[in-house]
Design an enzyme around this catalytic site. Structure first.
Site, PDB file in Angstrom:
ATOM      1  N   GLU A  47       0.868  -1.184   0.000  1.00  0.00           N
ATOM      2  CA  GLU A  47       0.000   0.000   0.000  1.00  0.00           C
ATOM      3  C   GLU A  47       0.901   1.230   0.000  1.00  0.00           C
ATOM      4  O   GLU A  47       1.966   1.229   0.624  1.00  0.00           O
ATOM      5  CB  GLU A  47      -0.831  -0.009   1.308  1.00  0.00           C
ATOM      6  CG  GLU A  47      -1.669   1.237   1.542  1.00  0.00           C
ATOM      7  CD  GLU A  47      -2.233   1.312   2.967  1.00  0.00           C
ATOM      8  OE1 GLU A  47      -1.514   0.918   3.926  1.00  0.00           O
ATOM      9  OE2 GLU A  47      -3.382   1.758   3.118  1.00  0.00           O
ATOM     10  N   LYS A 127      -9.422   1.300  -1.901  1.00  0.00           N
ATOM     11  CA  LYS A 127      -9.588   0.780  -0.529  1.00  0.00           C
ATOM     12  C   LYS A 127     -10.997   1.056  -0.014  1.00  0.00           C
ATOM     13  O   LYS A 127     -11.439   2.213   0.019  1.00  0.00           O
ATOM     14  CB  LYS A 127      -8.532   1.448   0.362  1.00  0.00           C
ATOM     15  CG  LYS A 127      -8.472   0.972   1.794  1.00  0.00           C
ATOM     16  CD  LYS A 127      -7.274   1.633   2.487  1.00  0.00           C
ATOM     17  CE  LYS A 127      -7.023   1.142   3.881  1.00  0.00           C
ATOM     18  NZ  LYS A 127      -5.764   1.692   4.445  1.00  0.00           N
ATOM     19  N   CYS A 171      -4.615  -2.935   2.891  1.00  0.00           N
ATOM     20  CA  CYS A 171      -4.358  -2.841   4.329  1.00  0.00           C
ATOM     21  C   CYS A 171      -5.567  -3.181   5.189  1.00  0.00           C
ATOM     22  O   CYS A 171      -5.894  -4.337   5.358  1.00  0.00           O
ATOM     23  CB  CYS A 171      -3.778  -1.477   4.688  1.00  0.00           C
ATOM     24  SG  CYS A 171      -2.982  -1.563   6.315  1.00  0.00           S
TER      25      CYS A 171
HETATM   26  N1  CDT Z   1      -2.976   1.460   6.513  1.00  0.00           N
HETATM   27  C1  CDT Z   1      -3.894   0.860   7.284  1.00  0.00           C
HETATM   28  O1  CDT Z   1      -5.028   0.635   6.884  1.00  0.00           O
HETATM   29  N2  CDT Z   1      -3.524   0.524   8.543  1.00  0.00           N
HETATM   30  C2  CDT Z   1      -4.431  -0.034   9.495  1.00  0.00           C
HETATM   31  C3  CDT Z   1      -4.081   0.482  10.840  1.00  0.00           C
HETATM   32  C4  CDT Z   1      -5.165   1.297  11.346  1.00  0.00           C
HETATM   33  S1  CDT Z   1      -4.764   1.909  12.930  1.00  0.00           S
HETATM   34  C5  CDT Z   1      -5.954   3.063  13.104  1.00  0.00           C
HETATM   35  C6  CDT Z   1      -4.370  -1.562   9.579  1.00  0.00           C
HETATM   36  O2  CDT Z   1      -5.431  -2.175   9.688  1.00  0.00           O
HETATM   37  O3  CDT Z   1      -3.280  -2.128   9.569  1.00  0.00           O
END
Ligand code: CDT
Length: 309
Positions: A47, A127, A171
């Site tokens: 990502e 996303k 993500c």
């Molecule tokens: N980039 C991303 O989506 N990171 C999220 C962390 C969110 S913390 C508020 C993840 O689920 O890894």
């Protein structure tokens, strides 16, 4: 007929704010070369693979914010990656920040592009689950994705790459069971995932030791319950003072991790995925056509509670 797809996960080490697009592209091209030399047909990058994970900061200047986005992709600085892929005859999927003009204003999405072995676009995903908040919140790790990105509007599309049905997640999408199920119902055989995940969340200290477990758990479950291959790529290591977890991996439709990165830097892992395993694992318990009962699911039980949140 036996079907295989050799997949490379090109985990990226940290990208600092001062790193130019060209310097980042050079790193990605070097990994693409390693992937192709290892026989890979399709490479996955993280990502937001072109920049630092800027939602860790509260930014307000529109020009500064836009500097992290691609208005043209490929553009002059990113074209060398597409040219390298074409020269090497390898496809790739890459996460990037997408700014797109719509009715006189710019809309911003956290996106992933699937590119074919000819360097041309095959598919695109935005996303769906955008985490965090628009403003910093007391006692919570600053994660302002919702300040900078709209939730995606693509749904969960599936594309054909070298005869294999491929979907993408970005993500936080990987933590939601319905994301895999939607891709599987749309025919996905391989799910490509890119992520940037902080090692530390100040709001949940009692879960701190589970960060890597909670990374792999939903991806292994998603692979197993939907009998798909998962190729998951982290941006890892200490980026602008914040540790991002690694743990990039390739997961079989059995739920088993068959390859995993061991560093927090630029690292390529490769696996020859046997697409025949999808059906074999499905026969062992997840034959959707035979056992799922979607018409009944809506009628049984209550729709109250968290469903309505
Ligand atoms: N980039 C991303 O989506 N990171 C999220 C962390 C969110 S913390 C508020 C993840 O689920 O890894």
């Amino acid at each position: 007929m036996d079907r295989f797809l050799t997949v490379a996960v090109c985990q990226s080490g940290p990208i600092q704010r001062a790193d130019s697009r060209s310097a980042v592209i050079a790193r990605l091209v070097a990994m693409l070369e390693r992937a192709a030399a290892g026989g890979a047909e399709l490479a996955v990058f993280p990502e937001m693979a072109l920049t630092t994970f800027f939602p860790r900061w509260e930014l307000s200047d529109p020009t500064e914010i836009l500097s992290f986005f691609e208005q043209e992709f490929p553009g002059p600085e990113t074209q060398p990656l597409f040219d390298a892929a074409k020269g090497l005859g390898i496809g790739f999927a890459i996460g990037y920040c997408e700014a797109v003009a719509d009715g006189g204003h710019l809309r911003r999405f956290n996106s992933m592009l699937l590119v074919g072995t000819d360097g041309e676009r095959v598919g695109h995903f935005r996303k769906m689950h955008v985490p965090g908040s628009e403003e910093p919140e007391e006692g919570v790790t600053v994660h302002l994705e919702r300040r900078y990105f709209e939730p995606g509007n693509t749904g969960f599309p599936v594309f054909t790459f070298k005869g294999v049905r491929v979907g993408m997640l970005i993500c936080n999408d990987r933590r939601w069971p319905e994301a895999y199920r939607m891709l599987a119902l749309n025919g996905a055989e391989v799910v490509l995932i890119g992520y940037n995940t902080p090692l530390v969340l100040t709001e949940t200290p009692r879960l701190a030791h589970l960060r890597m477990f909670h990374n792999h758990l939903p991806m292994q479950a998603g692979a197993y319950q939907n009998t798909v291959w998962v190729a998951a790529c982290a941006k890892a290591g200490e980026e602008e003072g914040q540790m991002l977890i690694g743990g990039s991996c390739i997961i079989a439709p059995s739920g088993e991790i068959v390859a995993q990165a061991t560093s927090l830097g630029d690292e390529v892992i490769i696996h020859r995925a046997d697409i025949g395993m999808n059906a074999e694992c499905a026969r062992a318990g997840f034959d959707f056509a035979r056992y799922r009962r979607p018409a009944e699911y809506a009628l049984i039980g209550t729709q109250a509670g968290r469903a309505g949140e």
